[in-house]
Design an enzyme around this catalytic site. Structure first.
Site, PDB file in Angstrom:
ATOM      1  N   ASN A   1      37.103   8.903  35.008  1.00  0.00           N
ATOM      2  CA  ASN A   1      38.365   9.551  35.368  1.00  0.00           C
ATOM      3  C   ASN A   1      39.089   9.963  34.088  1.00  0.00           C
ATOM      4  O   ASN A   1      39.684   9.130  33.407  1.00  0.00           O
ATOM      5  CB  ASN A   1      39.230   8.594  36.200  1.00  0.00           C
ATOM      6  CG  ASN A   1      40.466   9.263  36.765  1.00  0.00           C
ATOM      7  OD1 ASN A   1      40.947  10.256  36.231  1.00  0.00           O
ATOM      8  ND2 ASN A   1      41.008   8.704  37.831  1.00  0.00           N
ATOM      9  N   ASP A   2      39.042  11.258  33.779  1.00  0.00           N
ATOM     10  CA  ASP A   2      39.644  11.742  32.543  1.00  0.00           C
ATOM     11  C   ASP A   2      41.169  11.649  32.543  1.00  0.00           C
ATOM     12  O   ASP A   2      41.796  11.853  31.501  1.00  0.00           O
ATOM     13  CB  ASP A   2      39.233  13.199  32.305  1.00  0.00           C
ATOM     14  CG  ASP A   2      37.745  13.354  32.056  1.00  0.00           C
ATOM     15  OD1 ASP A   2      37.132  12.384  31.583  1.00  0.00           O
ATOM     16  OD2 ASP A   2      37.199  14.429  32.342  1.00  0.00           O
ATOM     17  N   CYS A   3      41.758  11.371  33.691  1.00  0.00           N
ATOM     18  CA  CYS A   3      43.213  11.345  33.788  1.00  0.00           C
ATOM     19  C   CYS A   3      43.815   9.967  33.504  1.00  0.00           C
ATOM     20  O   CYS A   3      45.039   9.830  33.453  1.00  0.00           O
ATOM     21  CB  CYS A   3      43.663  11.807  35.179  1.00  0.00           C
ATOM     22  SG  CYS A   3      43.420  13.572  35.448  1.00  0.00           S
TER      23      CYS A   3
END
Length: 798
Positions: free
Chosen positions: A488-490
């Site tokens: 999850n890049d967020c």
């Protein structure tokens, strides 16, 4: 609302109403010459790369989202009326204009009927070629002669580099040069510069495409877009079509197009065939050669037959017959086809992905994508797997993106430490054993491949170094560091923060590595991994369990993600399902965490990524707040993860719950309520709006997504329980209790398995016995040494 249906016999999806909620697309060609086409003939074509080789212009983020495209206009010269062979772009009233679109495997057929003229246009790219065919059949269904003008249309780029063409107008408005050579359009860019076939990524070089229109005399042409459309007009009402004649102007600079005009007369009931042949190369060379060889009906029909056979053979590795027609339609055609297209193009070419933001193979995505295609194309999958292994850096991490056109193993610069993602090489522990189990190629573990930057190793040591990469980067709680990002890049754990998701992946990796070493009789490596696994298990139990579910992670400063102490993002889906998939969760933790996931995250359209969504948390810590609540990573239904929920429940024996989850996001379920999902009801997508979004149920970003692979794996290997093993074929279904059984035909190592499963006691899981070719066997793994070329396998559940 319903806009079409599944034609399972022909392996097609048939769109009967062209005004679909969004443009419904398909793919043509190969990774050498690719194309996207919609039910209204929108889309674009490209050579090798949608970002560096796009010679047809596409304007993204428009309404409709698929214009321009590959259009054919028709004009009745007796009354000056005109229309298009696809409903759009002219858009005649649907009470007068009839239209059907048939999307198949690498081809699309659009049929229309208007003003007593019937057309059928078949679009495809012949196997192994770098050009496309539009086979147009025009039929006069009236009782009087029809005098028609036909106009082909393509809008061309000024430079094949997509970003330059769309944004660098002070340059690309001066680089195009059009010509017509013996009736064939020549589209040239930077024509005064040499062609550089050995330097594909050099955007400033001479490049050419051609377009021919075969079947009648070329009476006119247009190569300047404004001259064809007219000032302040659109694709719906081109002035050249309205007037019935072209200017025959050879454009240089500004905006380019390719239009060829044929005038034809049709007697009552008469049909005629025409062919648009468009592709890469110079008109006087490749164009003329293509016309000479392919400009006839016999050759076109033969090539189309070859194409269909080729693609159907690529899809037929697993065919099923279950009590659920929606499940069958997906698993027998559209799910494996979706996997093959995603495998081919990663996240680089669609109506959403412009190939400008990622023109290559994202490491984490492309390694996962292999899981959905290995059973159908094992040899090709091996080559891709080898490529991705050489994208691993000698540190054990990975290059974020591998460019398959220019990748040079052993010579690539290593990423900076801050660029590494903690999950990248963990996916090898899914993909490598999947290949070995499918093929029986145990020696693959001993194959030697280079690292991307320097050195080389066996596959086994590549895997060991992937484990070591995360062991060298453990945080305060002995869990893997977040680095630049995990899946999850967020979520911004920070380099030294910790991710429990990757901790679960690391556990899965260690467990898988031990199994591989056991298979290879490598006690040294097994003994190295076992105590590390035990220590990791201890750390997960101490620091990842939050009392009712598993945490998502920590920042180095102690900030918790996914804890009951959190005001936002209290519970995340990923660690709950991967705790089961990795074996990290105890029986009690499994039951409780999956229960809480169901209570907090499950919706009628799928399982949300987290809850509640983020609005107030510092966006430097959780970038998900960049999105509106209920969308994408901010509490949306991220479809990539849905297969994991199915797998986790199936591993627990919960067939009813697993199937409920699967059906909640299965595209075909929404075929008769397409207004909810809106996108194509025959392919998976990246995300769906969740309950906190005003667009609850709407889905976005179809085709290119990890959801394709994981949904196929969940359905084939965990619901149907068809699991290849090194020493045979395991059958362990976990199905809805209402199913009385199912049938499947599976190709496995040059053998055919005909599998019939009966479930007389309506259980969800459990195999009572298996018969192979009439003989009772022990357990639920059909031994390889007992199999024949064709095998009848009878499975009794109970």
């Amino acid at each position: 609302m319903q806009f079409g249906f599944f034609d399972d016999e022909k392996k097609e999806y048939v769109i009967t109403s062209p005004n679909t909620p969004r443009s419904w697309s398909n793919y043509l060609g190969s990774t050498e010459y690719g194309a996207i086409i919609t039910n209204n003939a929108g889309g674009y074509s490209f050579y090798k790369s949608g970002g560096q080789g796009r010679f047809m212009r596409m304007r993204f983020n428009s309404i409709p989202m698929d214009q321009p495209g590959r259009y054919i206009y028709l004009r009745d010269n007796d009354n000056d009326d005109y229309w298009s062979a696809s409903w759009q772009p002219v858009g005649k009233p649907l009470d007068k204009y009839k239209n059907v679109c048939r999307h198949g495997a690498a081809y699309t057929i659009i049929e229309s009927e208007y003003a007593d003229v019937k057309t059928e246009t078949r679009y495809f790219v012949p196997l192994g070629q770098t050009f496309e065919i539009w086979h147009l059949k025009v039929t006069n269904t009236s009782k009087k002669v029809k005098n028609l003008s036909l106009f082909s249309f393509v809008e061309y780029v000024g430079n094949w580099n997509a970003m330059d063409d769309l944004l660098n107008l002070q340059y690309t408005q001066y680089t195009g040069k059009m010509d017509v050579v013996d009736g064939i359009i020549s589209h040239g860019t930077n024509v005064n510069i040499p062609q550089m076939p050995d330097n594909f990524n050099e955007k400033d070089q001479g490049r050419y495409s051609f377009q021919a229109f075969v079947g009648g005399e070329i009476v006119g042409f247009e190569t300047d877009l404004e001259k064809f459309l007219g000032s302040y007009r659109t694709y719906a009402n081109p002035i050249a079509v309205e007037k019935g004649e072209c200017s025959n102007y050879k454009a240089a600079a500004d905006n380019l197009c390719g239009v060829l005009q044929i005038d034809t007369q049709l007697a009552p009931g008469e049909s005629k065939d025409f062919f648009v042949l468009m592709g890469v190369g110079q008109a006087e060379v490749e164009g003329k050669a293509v016309v000479a060889k392919y400009g006839n009906i016999e050759k076109v029909e033969a090539e189309f037959g070859r194409l269909k056979n080729y693609w159907h053979n690529r899809i037929d590795g697993l065919q099923v017959k279950t009590p659920d027609p929606q499940f069958n339609s997906m698993l027998n055609m559209w799910s494996p086809y979706n996997c093959l297209i995603t495998y081919a193009w990663s996240r680089a070419a669609s109506l959403v992905y412009t190939a400008s933001e990622r023109d290559g193979l994202g490491y984490r995505d492309s390694v996962q994508d292999l899981l959905g295609v290995i059973h159908n194309i094992p040899a090709e999958a091996k080559r891709r797997l080898e490529l991705m292994i050489t994208g691993q850096v000698s540190t054990g991490g990975a290059m974020p993106v591998v460019n398959k056109v220019t990748h040079s193993p052993g010579n690539e610069p290593a990423p900076e430490e801050i660029q590494y993602r903690s999950d990248d090489c963990m996916w090898l522990f899914n993909a490598v054993p999947a290949y070995v189990n499918e093929t029986g190629d145990i020696d693959f573990y001993y194959n030697v491949y280079p690292y991307s930057d320097q050195g080389e190793d066996t596959v086994l040591n590549h895997l060991r170094r992937a484990i070591q990469f995360n062991l060298d980067r453990l945080g305060n709680h002995g869990l893997p560091c977040g680095l630049h990002a995990d899946w999850n890049d967020c979520l911004k754990f920070g380099h030294d923060g910790e991710t429990t998701f990757v901790a679960m992946q690391l556990r899965f990796a260690l467990k898988t590595y031990i199994d591989i070493c056991q298979l290879l009789d490598n006690n040294t490596e097994k003994n190295w991994a076992q105590p590390i696994l035990a220590q990791l298990d201890d750390n997960i139990q101490k620091y990842a369990w939050d009392g009712e579910w598993f945490l998502r992670g920590y920042r180095a400063d102690g900030f918790k993600f996914g804890s009951k102490e959190s005001l936002e993002g209290q519970i995340f889906m990923n660690p709950q399902v991967w705790a089961v998939m990795s074996g990290a969760a105890s029986k009690e933790q499994t039951a409780l965490s999956l229960q809480k996931m169901n209570e907090r995250l499950a919706t009628e359209y799928g399982v949300m990524l987290c809850d509640p969504p983020y609005t107030d948390t510092d966006y430097n810590i959780v970038r998900a707040a960049l999105f509106n609540p209920g969308m994408k990573e901010n509490g949306g239904i991220f479809v990539h993860t849905q297969g994991w929920a199915v797998i986790a429940e199936a591993m627990c024996g919960n067939g009813n719950k697993a199937y409920d989850y699967f059906k909640s996001y299965l595209p075909s379920v929404y075929n008769d309520k397409a207004e909810i999902r809106q996108i194509e009801p025959y392919v998976f997508c990246q995300s769906t709006h969740s309950k906190t979004s005003p667009r609850f149920g709407n889905s976005r970003v179809p085709w290119l997504s990890g959801s394709a692979t994981w949904s196929f794996v969940a359905a084939a290997q965990y619901i149907l329980g068809l699991q290849p093993q090194c020493n045979g074929f395991k059958i362990d279904p976990c199905i809805p209790s209402v199913w009385e059984g199912f049938e499947a035909t599976r190709d496995f190592r040059d053998m055919r398995l005909h599998i019939s499963v009966t479930n007389p006691n309506n259980v969800e899981k459990g195999v009572k016995n298996i018969r192979l070719n009439g003989e009772l066997i022990s357990g639920n793994i059909v031994p390889l040494e007992l199999m024949k070329e064709v095998n009848i396998i009878e499975v009794l559940m109970g």
